[in-house]
Design a protein around this motif. Structure first.
Motif, mmCIF file in Angstrom:
data_model
loop_
_atom_site.group_PDB
_atom_site.id
_atom_site.type_symbol
_atom_site.label_atom_id
_atom_site.label_comp_id
_atom_site.label_asym_id
_atom_site.label_seq_id
_atom_site.Cartn_x
_atom_site.Cartn_y
_atom_site.Cartn_z
ATOM 1 N N TYR A 139 -7.573 7.753 12.320
ATOM 2 C CA TYR A 139 -8.512 8.733 12.009
ATOM 3 C C TYR A 139 -8.840 9.372 13.335
ATOM 4 C CZ TYR A 139 -8.907 6.351 7.721
ATOM 5 O OH TYR A 139 -8.899 6.017 6.272
ATOM 6 N N MET A 140 -9.069 10.508 13.177
ATOM 7 C CA MET A 140 -8.933 11.555 14.558
ATOM 8 C C MET A 140 -10.010 12.624 14.264
ATOM 9 S SD MET A 140 -5.360 13.277 14.724
ATOM 10 C CE MET A 140 -5.934 14.601 16.147
ATOM 11 N N LYS A 141 -10.442 13.406 15.291
ATOM 12 C CA LYS A 141 -11.229 14.327 15.440
ATOM 13 C C LYS A 141 -10.301 15.671 15.474
ATOM 14 C CE LYS A 141 -15.426 12.733 17.387
ATOM 15 N NZ LYS A 141 -16.444 12.721 18.313
ATOM 16 N N THR A 158 -16.683 4.165 17.801
ATOM 17 C CA THR A 158 -16.125 5.539 18.396
ATOM 18 C C THR A 158 -14.657 6.050 17.545
ATOM 19 O OG1 THR A 158 -14.524 4.533 19.858
ATOM 20 C CG2 THR A 158 -16.842 5.152 20.677
ATOM 21 N N ILE A 159 -14.308 7.291 17.610
ATOM 22 C CA ILE A 159 -13.206 7.953 16.952
ATOM 23 C C ILE A 159 -12.439 8.342 18.181
ATOM 24 C CG2 ILE A 159 -12.303 9.675 15.195
ATOM 25 C CD1 ILE A 159 -15.104 9.249 14.115
ATOM 26 N N PRO A 160 -11.153 8.208 18.385
ATOM 27 C CA PRO A 160 -10.159 7.976 17.209
ATOM 28 C C PRO A 160 -10.024 6.499 16.914
ATOM 29 C CG PRO A 160 -8.942 8.277 19.305
ATOM 30 C CD PRO A 160 -10.630 8.509 19.451
ATOM 31 N N SER A 200 -8.571 11.884 21.196
ATOM 32 C CA SER A 200 -7.699 12.059 19.797
ATOM 33 C C SER A 200 -6.488 12.596 20.334
ATOM 34 C CB SER A 200 -8.372 13.116 18.946
ATOM 35 O OG SER A 200 -9.468 12.386 18.241
ATOM 36 N N ASN A 201 -6.589 13.527 21.232
ATOM 37 C CA ASN A 201 -5.363 14.199 22.060
ATOM 38 C C ASN A 201 -4.670 13.083 22.435
ATOM 39 O OD1 ASN A 201 -3.677 16.308 22.521
ATOM 40 N ND2 ASN A 201 -4.549 16.310 24.720
ATOM 41 N N THR A 202 -5.338 12.280 23.433
ATOM 42 C CA THR A 202 -4.695 11.402 24.055
ATOM 43 C C THR A 202 -3.744 10.241 23.213
ATOM 44 O OG1 THR A 202 -6.236 11.302 25.952
ATOM 45 C CG2 THR A 202 -4.927 9.177 25.795
ATOM 46 N N VAL A 203 -4.399 9.774 21.950
ATOM 47 C CA VAL A 203 -3.806 8.956 21.079
ATOM 48 C C VAL A 203 -2.615 9.800 20.598
ATOM 49 C CG1 VAL A 203 -4.059 7.796 18.796
ATOM 50 C CG2 VAL A 203 -5.785 7.649 20.608
ATOM 51 N N VAL A 204 -2.813 10.981 19.959
ATOM 52 C CA VAL A 204 -1.383 11.765 19.655
ATOM 53 C C VAL A 204 -0.390 11.763 20.661
ATOM 54 C CG1 VAL A 204 -0.780 13.935 19.003
ATOM 55 C CG2 VAL A 204 -3.016 13.002 17.792
ATOM 56 N N GLN A 205 -0.699 11.941 21.805
ATOM 57 C CA GLN A 205 0.300 12.032 22.783
ATOM 58 C C GLN A 205 0.844 10.831 23.095
ATOM 59 O OE1 GLN A 205 1.321 14.791 24.254
ATOM 60 N NE2 GLN A 205 -0.283 15.820 22.749
ATOM 61 N N ILE A 206 0.227 9.542 22.900
ATOM 62 C CA ILE A 206 0.724 8.389 23.230
ATOM 63 C C ILE A 206 2.066 8.110 21.944
ATOM 64 C CG2 ILE A 206 0.236 5.780 22.894
ATOM 65 C CD1 ILE A 206 -2.366 6.080 24.534
ATOM 66 N N LEU A 207 1.334 8.565 20.647
ATOM 67 C CA LEU A 207 2.430 8.155 19.572
ATOM 68 C C LEU A 207 3.581 9.049 19.936
ATOM 69 C CD1 LEU A 207 -0.303 8.187 16.857
ATOM 70 C CD2 LEU A 207 0.722 6.258 17.724
ATOM 71 N N ASN A 208 3.515 10.180 20.296
ATOM 72 C CA ASN A 208 4.621 11.196 20.815
ATOM 73 C C ASN A 208 5.363 10.591 21.774
ATOM 74 O OD1 ASN A 208 3.970 13.313 18.862
ATOM 75 N ND2 ASN A 208 2.617 14.423 20.267
ATOM 76 N N ALA A 209 4.712 9.955 22.840
ATOM 77 C CA ALA A 209 5.734 9.261 23.795
ATOM 78 C C ALA A 209 6.314 8.120 23.531
ATOM 79 C CB ALA A 209 4.686 8.949 24.870
ATOM 80 N N GLY A 219 -9.282 2.038 19.570
ATOM 81 C CA GLY A 219 -9.405 3.337 19.547
ATOM 82 C C GLY A 219 -8.402 3.759 21.092
ATOM 83 N N CYS A 220 -8.952 4.799 21.799
ATOM 84 C CA CYS A 220 -7.915 5.460 22.803
ATOM 85 C C CYS A 220 -7.846 4.547 23.813
ATOM 86 C CB CYS A 220 -8.861 6.775 23.225
ATOM 87 S SG CYS A 220 -7.964 7.553 24.634
ATOM 88 N N ASP A 221 -8.842 3.915 24.289
ATOM 89 C CA ASP A 221 -8.602 2.882 25.498
ATOM 90 C C ASP A 221 -7.752 1.726 25.301
ATOM 91 O OD1 ASP A 221 -10.663 2.129 23.655
ATOM 92 O OD2 ASP A 221 -11.748 1.263 25.196
ATOM 93 N N VAL A 222 -7.735 1.205 24.074
ATOM 94 C CA VAL A 222 -7.125 0.082 23.603
ATOM 95 C C VAL A 222 -5.483 0.765 23.352
ATOM 96 C CG1 VAL A 222 -6.590 -1.638 21.739
ATOM 97 C CG2 VAL A 222 -8.866 -1.071 22.300
ATOM 98 N N MET A 223 -5.400 1.834 22.672
ATOM 99 C CA MET A 223 -4.004 2.244 22.478
ATOM 100 C C MET A 223 -3.294 2.571 23.768
ATOM 101 S SD MET A 223 -3.582 2.095 19.498
ATOM 102 C CE MET A 223 -2.089 3.063 19.367
ATOM 103 N N LEU A 224 -4.150 2.964 24.704
ATOM 104 C CA LEU A 224 -3.393 3.213 26.230
ATOM 105 C C LEU A 224 -3.015 2.091 26.888
ATOM 106 C CD1 LEU A 224 -3.157 5.622 28.167
ATOM 107 C CD2 LEU A 224 -5.459 5.148 28.888
ATOM 108 N N GLU A 225 -3.840 0.793 26.752
ATOM 109 C CA GLU A 225 -3.399 -0.426 27.158
ATOM 110 C C GLU A 225 -2.219 -0.886 26.594
ATOM 111 O OE1 GLU A 225 -4.420 -1.848 30.059
ATOM 112 O OE2 GLU A 225 -5.658 -0.125 30.514
ATOM 113 N N MET A 226 -2.318 -0.943 25.241
ATOM 114 C CA MET A 226 -1.027 -1.370 24.317
ATOM 115 C C MET A 226 0.245 -0.444 24.740
ATOM 116 S SD MET A 226 -2.792 -1.802 20.787
ATOM 117 C CE MET A 226 -1.252 -2.461 19.837
#
Length: 172
Positions: A80-82, A131-133, A93-102, A144-151
């Motif tokens: 779920y993103m903006k 918050t979103i994403p 949202s862009n950061t999460v998309v970039q993480i998934l791409n990476a 969200g973004c911070d958790v995804m970045l740490e994961m």
């Protein structure tokens, strides 16, 4: 709508600039004529600019929550993103998309919360996350973004994606 108000404000600003350049005697009759023409034009919007999807009827308070519950289970990876993955509308949202791409994620389901305010507010209640994403793997809220970045940094994200059966590009 917000977009119409922005365009109206821009039109008013441009009109003011034009009017200041006209002779003082010509100004009083032009302003009302332009404003009435603009209102008539704005009320009859082209079909391309009208909403393409109808929101569900507000008959049941739980309908949004039920829809979200169904959607998070509809794919191994749901975001779920903006905005949309091709054009995120916020940095997180862009950061999460970039993480998934990476990570080499080939395919995931995404929902643009800016297109539906009920979903935007409902997803926050559904996850009890303000918050979103928001990312769901196999129907389970991850964060969200911070958790995804740490994961991502720890390698935990890749493990969860593989475990969930998310298709990853070869060699990534």
């Amino acid at each position: 709508c917000k977009r119409c108000r922005v365009w109206t404000s821009l039109a008013d600003m441009m009109l003011t600039r034009v009017l200041t350049r006209l002779p003082t005697a010509a100004r009083p009759g032009i302003l009302p004529a332009v404003r009435s023409h603009r209102r008539a034009f704005a009320d009859d919007s082209h079909d391309d600019f009208k909403p393409q999807r109808k929101a569900p009827a507000p008959d049941a308070a739980g309908s949004v929550q039920e829809r979200i519950a169904r959607d998070v289970k509809s794919a191994p990876l749901v975001l779920y993103m903006k905005g949309v993955p091709e054009m995120p509308m916020c940095g997180f949202s862009n950061t999460v998309v970039q993480i998934l791409n990476a990570e080499g994620v080939e395919e995931f389901k995404s929902f643009n919360v800016l297109a539906d305010n009920d979903i935007r507010e409902g997803i926050k209640q559904f996850s009890a996350w303000p918050t979103i994403p928001q990312v769901y793997i196999n129907g389970e809220f991850q964060g969200g973004c911070d958790v995804m970045l740490e994961m991502f940094k720890s390698g935990e994200l890749r493990e969860k994606l593989v475990e969930a059966g998310v298709k990853l590009r070869a060699g990534s």
